[in-house]
Design a protein around this motif. Structure first.
Motif, PDB file in Angstrom:
ATOM      1  N   GLU A  17      -6.354   0.156   0.415  1.00 52.07           N
ATOM      2  CA  GLU A  17      -5.053  -0.451   0.686  1.00 52.07           C
ATOM      3  C   GLU A  17      -5.050  -1.841   0.074  1.00 52.07           C
ATOM      4  O   GLU A  17      -5.835  -2.710   0.491  1.00 52.07           O
ATOM      5  N   ILE A  36      -4.346  -0.776  -8.332  1.00 54.62           N
ATOM      6  CA  ILE A  36      -2.956  -0.896  -8.793  1.00 54.62           C
ATOM      7  C   ILE A  36      -2.964  -0.520 -10.267  1.00 54.62           C
ATOM      8  O   ILE A  36      -3.787  -1.012 -11.041  1.00 54.62           O
ATOM      9  N   SER A  54       2.198   1.524  -9.673  1.00 50.82           N
ATOM     10  CA  SER A  54       1.921   2.185  -8.394  1.00 50.82           C
ATOM     11  C   SER A  54       0.632   1.698  -7.763  1.00 50.82           C
ATOM     12  O   SER A  54      -0.302   1.279  -8.449  1.00 50.82           O
ATOM     13  N   HIS A  55       0.619   1.841  -6.484  1.00 49.35           N
ATOM     14  CA  HIS A  55      -0.583   1.686  -5.679  1.00 49.35           C
ATOM     15  C   HIS A  55      -1.259   3.055  -5.718  1.00 49.35           C
ATOM     16  O   HIS A  55      -0.790   4.003  -5.103  1.00 49.35           O
ATOM     17  N   GLU A  98      -2.706  -5.179  -1.393  1.00 49.02           N
ATOM     18  CA  GLU A  98      -1.428  -5.878  -1.501  1.00 49.02           C
ATOM     19  C   GLU A  98      -1.438  -6.644  -2.816  1.00 49.02           C
ATOM     20  O   GLU A  98      -2.397  -7.366  -3.117  1.00 49.02           O
ATOM     21  N   THR A 148      -4.675   4.621  -5.186  1.00 50.73           N
ATOM     22  CA  THR A 148      -6.037   4.385  -4.734  1.00 50.73           C
ATOM     23  C   THR A 148      -6.225   4.946  -3.335  1.00 50.73           C
ATOM     24  O   THR A 148      -5.242   5.239  -2.650  1.00 50.73           O
ATOM     25  N   PRO A 165       0.817  -1.207   0.000  1.00 50.40           N
ATOM     26  CA  PRO A 165       0.000   0.000   0.000  1.00 50.40           C
ATOM     27  C   PRO A 165       0.853   1.260   0.000  1.00 50.40           C
ATOM     28  O   PRO A 165       1.849   1.354   0.723  1.00 50.40           O
ATOM     29  N   ARG A 166       0.448   2.177  -0.853  1.00 42.76           N
ATOM     30  CA  ARG A 166       1.112   3.461  -1.054  1.00 42.76           C
ATOM     31  C   ARG A 166       2.538   3.287  -1.589  1.00 42.76           C
ATOM     32  O   ARG A 166       3.363   4.178  -1.445  1.00 42.76           O
ATOM     33  N   GLU A 181      -7.276  -7.021  -0.262  1.00 42.02           N
ATOM     34  CA  GLU A 181      -7.534  -5.600  -0.023  1.00 42.02           C
ATOM     35  C   GLU A 181      -7.683  -5.412   1.488  1.00 42.02           C
ATOM     36  O   GLU A 181      -8.665  -5.857   2.081  1.00 42.02           O
ATOM     37  N   THR A 189      -8.298  -4.084  -9.196  1.00 39.27           N
ATOM     38  CA  THR A 189      -8.738  -4.315  -7.821  1.00 39.27           C
ATOM     39  C   THR A 189      -9.324  -5.716  -7.762  1.00 39.27           C
ATOM     40  O   THR A 189      -9.400  -6.422  -8.782  1.00 39.27           O
TER      41      THR A 189
END
Lengths: 169, 415
Positions: B398, B331, B392-393, B400, B395, B295-296, B322, B354
């Protein structure tokens, strides 16, 4: 004043070119290919027009040239799927000459006006945009058979209309 | 269904090119035996031709003026010339397609004279690209996009036929396209719904098929082969006419599959989010290693590109879970202009990925089942001398995920 060669050719060819186009469509089934072939056939007919005896009917002579061009086309590019034998297509195309079909052709535009809007739109997609039957089925979210039957119904309605001057639902 | 109904159904399928051998045999039999059937089929053919002419214009003017208006051989010859010219004009006036992504050094010629490159293209037009040129031609029928690379010359013969006189063309053709042919001086390529690359040199033509298949005809003797996806063939001096397996296109990314066991070549510096990618065996789709996207987090890589050229991106993604369900985003893999990597000027991007259900309808969102690898592809046209690809994440949730097998190439990857 006697017509010159070019004018005689144009007069004969324009009177019969739709029959030629219909024959070529029956052979290659694709508008672009048929139009390319018609262009090629027309050029060959013009080049050989000096050999044509005007005491004989024009269309059989023109079909002979068209048949050779189609055979050459098949050799160069192959056939797209199963095809009617050329002699069967020629028998059919002779009907175009012998029957009074040019009169039906001029009635076709009027008969199109009598179709429902969705039927006219289907024809526009097929004949103006050249969208294939398979692509139409994809666009409409229907089976190929279902879209084919819609086109069959439209074509039969138009045949009735052009032959009889009215549309029977 | 009556015999008559069956005939009409078969005849229609035949006219559409969808009839089976059995259908055509049955149709031929009936046409041979029965005069009335021949008459009906003739009317259908005539109607088919007539409908085409009504909707798309006749192939030739319908009639000459009455004879009494002809005032001599000169006038008649003039009319003939006018009729032939009108015929050629009618054929050629239909728009074949339009050019898009018109880069520098792109010239369009009509009747030997340059015209505006944004003009609708017609039969007879010629498109040329210079040493730094590239351009895409989208057909009016929306059945294909032809991408022309540098130092290339393409003649538009008709709505469905083109000649690549020299250079390289990448074609993306919808399976529904009925007829498309691209010729070269050495070969004729008939397209059967495919992505392919055609390269024409002075003595040979090479076709590489990424998906679908093409029929390749050698012009000098008419010999032909079908080239299926994942194969290539060459027509030219000294070459056997045979299909050979394609070499995988060159990957412009370093360590795209993370097989070094490290993020070597990848920059996990992310100006927007905190760094977040780890390389490990547990993240692998193929080979030994893959990258985990936290995440992030995200990873990216800068690579050289040519402005105006189309590049093809492929990667594999697996959403593990998620932690917090997003309301937007997911993603995503994005392509940015490379010149100023702090500004993140996006050129193109993959859908947001997702878990199901997709957050929105449309192509911008892709739902992938948890734990399932998905191959994702997209293409972009480079805007500069370098491009950055970033996974990139992206969104408010969160997620994985694991990512592997990143490829950026100048040709579509085989399916």
């Amino acid at each position: 004043m006697a017509e010159d060669l070019q004018t005689r050719f144009l007069r004969l060819h324009m009177a019969h070119q739709k029959a030629l186009f219909a024959y070529l469509l029956g052979a290659v089934r694709d508008f672009g290919r048929a139009e390319d072939l018609l262009q090629q056939v027309t050029l060959v007919l013009w080049k050989k027009f000096g050999q044509y005896r005007e005491t004989s009917p024009y269309l059989p002579w023109a079909f002979g040239v068209a048949r050779r061009e189609v055979a050459h086309y098949y050799r160069e590019r192959g056939r797209r799927g199963p095809t009617l034998p050329l002699e069967v297509l020629e028998d059919v195309a002779r009907v175009l000459e012998e029957e009074r079909l040019p009169e039906e052709g001029s009635a076709l535009s009027g008969c199109l006006e009598k179709l429902q809007p969705d039927q006219r739109e289907l024809l526009r997609l097929r004949y103006e945009e050249g969208v294939s039957l398979r692509a139409l089925a994809e666009r409409l979210g229907q089976s190929l058979a279902a879209v084919n039957m819609k086109l069959v119904r439209i074509r039969r309605l138009l045949l009735d209309c052009t032959a009889q001057g009215r549309l029977e639902a | 269904m009556s015999a008559d109904d069956r005939f009409y159904e078969r005849a229609a399928l035949y006219l559409e090119g969808e009839a089976s051998e059995a259908d055509v045999d049955a149709l031929a039999g009936r046409l041979r035996e029965d005069a009335e059937t021949r008459r009906v089929f003739a009317r259908l053919l005539d109607q088919h031709a007539g409908l085409r002419w009504i909707h798309a214009g006749p192939a030739f003017p319908a009639a000459l003026p009455p004879r009494r208006e002809w005032k001599g051989a000169a006038v008649a010859a003039g009319l003939a010339l006018a009729a032939l010219t009108a015929w050629a004009a009618l054929r050629s006036e239909r728009t074949v397609g339009t050019l898009e992504s018109i880069g520098p050094e792109v010239v369009v010629e009509r009747d030997g004279r340059p015209i505006e490159a944004s003009s609708p293209l017609r039969a007879g037009d010629r498109v040329r690209t210079g040493a730094a040129g590239a351009v895409s031609l989208r057909l009016a029928s929306e059945s294909a996009t032809l991408r022309l690379r540098e130092e290339s010359s393409l003649e538009v013969k008709s709505a469905s036929r083109f000649e690549l006189e020299r250079g390289t063309l990448v074609a993306e053709v919808a399976p529904r396209a009925r007829s498309l042919a691209v010729d070269s001086p050495h070969a004729a390529v008939e397209v059967l719904g495919t992505e392919f690359v055609l390269a024409v040199g002075p003595r040979a033509t090479e076709v590489s098929v990424r998906s679908g298949r093409v029929r390749l005809v050698r012009k000098r003797d008419g010999a032909a082969i079908e080239v299926a996806a994942g194969h290539r063939a060459v027509v030219g001096t000294g070459a056997d006419l045979a299909a050979h397996p394609l070499r995988p296109p060159e990957n412009l990314l370093r360590n795209g599959g993370f097989e070094t066991g490290t993020p070597e070549g990848w920059d996990d510096r992310d100006a927007i989010y905190s760094p977040g990618a780890a390389v490990g065996r547990e993240f692998a789709a193929a080979g030994g290693f893959g990258a985990g996207i936290v995440p992030r987090g995200g990873i990216g890589q800068k690579f050289p590109t040519r402005p105006g050229r189309t590049y093809y991106v492929s990667f594999r993604l697996r959403v593990e879970r998620e932690r917090r369900r997003p309301s937007w985003g997911g993603i995503r893999v994005m392509a940015f202009r490379g010149e100023d990597d702090r500004r993140f000027v996006q050129i193109a991007a993959s859908p947001f990925v997702t878990l199901p259900p997709a957050l929105h309808d449309g192509s911008d969102y892709l739902a992938a089942r948890a734990g399932e690898w998905r191959r994702v592809r997209f293409s972009f046209i480079a805007a500069g001398d370098s491009t950055i690809l970033r996974c990139s994440h992206f969104t408010d949730g969160e997620i994985e995920a694991s990512a592997d097998d990143f490829v950026v190439s100048e040709e579509p990857q085989p399916e």
